[in-house]
Design a protein around this motif. Sequence first.
Motif, PDB file in Angstrom:
ATOM      1  N   MET A 153       0.849  -1.191   0.000  1.00  0.00           N
ATOM      2  CA  MET A 153       0.000   0.000   0.000  1.00  0.00           C
ATOM      3  C   MET A 153       0.883   1.238   0.000  1.00  0.00           C
ATOM      4  O   MET A 153       1.923   1.284   0.645  1.00  0.00           O
ATOM      5  CB  MET A 153      -0.912   0.000   1.216  1.00  0.00           C
ATOM      6  CG  MET A 153      -1.904  -1.137   1.223  1.00  0.00           C
ATOM      7  SD  MET A 153      -3.125  -0.998  -0.111  1.00  0.00           S
ATOM      8  CE  MET A 153      -4.128   0.342   0.515  1.00  0.00           C
ATOM      9  N   GLY A 199      -9.127   3.891  -1.202  1.00  0.00           N
ATOM     10  CA  GLY A 199      -8.127   2.838  -1.157  1.00  0.00           C
ATOM     11  C   GLY A 199      -7.021   2.988  -2.167  1.00  0.00           C
ATOM     12  O   GLY A 199      -6.167   2.101  -2.296  1.00  0.00           O
ATOM     13  N   ASP A 225      -8.942   0.880   9.536  1.00  0.00           N
ATOM     14  CA  ASP A 225      -8.231   0.210   8.442  1.00  0.00           C
ATOM     15  C   ASP A 225      -7.048   1.017   7.934  1.00  0.00           C
ATOM     16  O   ASP A 225      -6.702   0.969   6.754  1.00  0.00           O
ATOM     17  CB  ASP A 225      -9.184  -0.095   7.273  1.00  0.00           C
ATOM     18  CG  ASP A 225     -10.247  -1.109   7.653  1.00  0.00           C
ATOM     19  OD1 ASP A 225      -9.939  -2.002   8.476  1.00  0.00           O
ATOM     20  OD2 ASP A 225     -11.379  -1.006   7.158  1.00  0.00           O
ATOM     21  N   ARG A 280      -6.715   4.217   7.550  1.00  0.00           N
ATOM     22  CA  ARG A 280      -6.986   5.435   6.768  1.00  0.00           C
ATOM     23  C   ARG A 280      -6.549   6.671   7.564  1.00  0.00           C
ATOM     24  O   ARG A 280      -7.149   7.017   8.576  1.00  0.00           O
ATOM     25  CB  ARG A 280      -8.463   5.511   6.389  1.00  0.00           C
ATOM     26  CG  ARG A 280      -8.870   4.474   5.335  1.00  0.00           C
ATOM     27  CD  ARG A 280     -10.304   4.670   4.876  1.00  0.00           C
ATOM     28  NE  ARG A 280     -11.234   4.303   5.922  1.00  0.00           N
ATOM     29  CZ  ARG A 280     -11.727   3.073   6.104  1.00  0.00           C
ATOM     30  NH1 ARG A 280     -11.360   2.088   5.284  1.00  0.00           N
ATOM     31  NH2 ARG A 280     -12.583   2.824   7.080  1.00  0.00           N
TER      32      ARG A 280
END
Length: 368
Positions: free
Chosen positions: A1, A127, A300, A302
């Motif tokens: 990510m 995302g 999550d 963020r």
Amino acid sequence: MSTGFYWAERCFWHSGGNYAGNAPVGGLVQPLAAGGLPENPEGKRRLKNLADVTGLSRDLVQATAPPATWDALARVHDTGYLERFRAMAEAGGGEIGLRAPFGVDGFEIAALSAGLATGALRAVLTGEHANAYALSRPPGHHCTRDFPNGFCLVNNIAVALETARAEGRLTRAAVLDWDVHHGNGTEAIYYDDPDTLTVSLHQERNYPLDTGGFEDRGTGAGAGANLNIPLPPGAGHVTWLAALERLALPAIRAFRPEVIVVACGYDAALIDPLSRMMCTADTYRRMTRATRTLAGEVCDGRLLMVHEGGYSEVYVPFCGHAVLEELSDSAVRAPDPFADAYAARQPSARFDAFAAGLIDEMAAALAP
């Protein structure tokens, strides 16, 4: 990510307008390095340059975003204020509100600054990035719905949040403000909103003088969704981490937001000219690490950092680099050249114990 890094050269061209002396800034004429204001482009530009020189930029996804639209700005700000701001900019600039000067391109660049925060938040919520950093300028956290102040002309974070809500991407959000000055604008905008938790760590009665009290907890449906953590002048690494870990992060954990947005100012650093605090680059590294860990637990991962204040052209780049290292898990380091000197100037154990007592009092008042 990935970690997104949102920036625009045009934001470095924001000027203080009438504070810039006789320099004919605007259009294709860049403002002077200082431009007559403590809030000048050099700290931000040098952060970007440092990341480029160390190679950290290669571990970030470089991106930009369009300016916030009129509709996006109007979701947060009074249209009468926006119209006055735009008209003054078109007429050559000036000063509107309190300590909020701008030049001929002021409205355009303020909309771009809010647009960077908006684009970065959208990418985190969809995302596209695990987390992101918006190098927004001018800053935003002092701007209320209809009153710009403290160098802030548009509330970048509020515009980003309300755009995300209008797009159906977000309901609950937490704003963690660790700029050394109280985030009065963001607090005022969300003071009665139960879906937005606002938390501000700041030097007590620095700026503004009349806001930021611990007793100010929100009103109506938003009662309890605002938390101010005023710290005494002279607080350093130990106290700021303790306030974050014992007060701010537990409040966010209990709120369970869908995203954490940090108003990331660096003006609590030891040599900042607009504060009397003693944080170091490692303080910002550790605060980022702890906040990112919490984001992993409750939303999550963020997490969005939106650049706010910080007025040491020399030290802001190292503080910001430390934040970006933590966000991106980069192995690239920019060693703090002032680390040893600043470690020797940290508050005494006696001061830290006094500040710990204040934190104990606030924690006890918050206990159910």
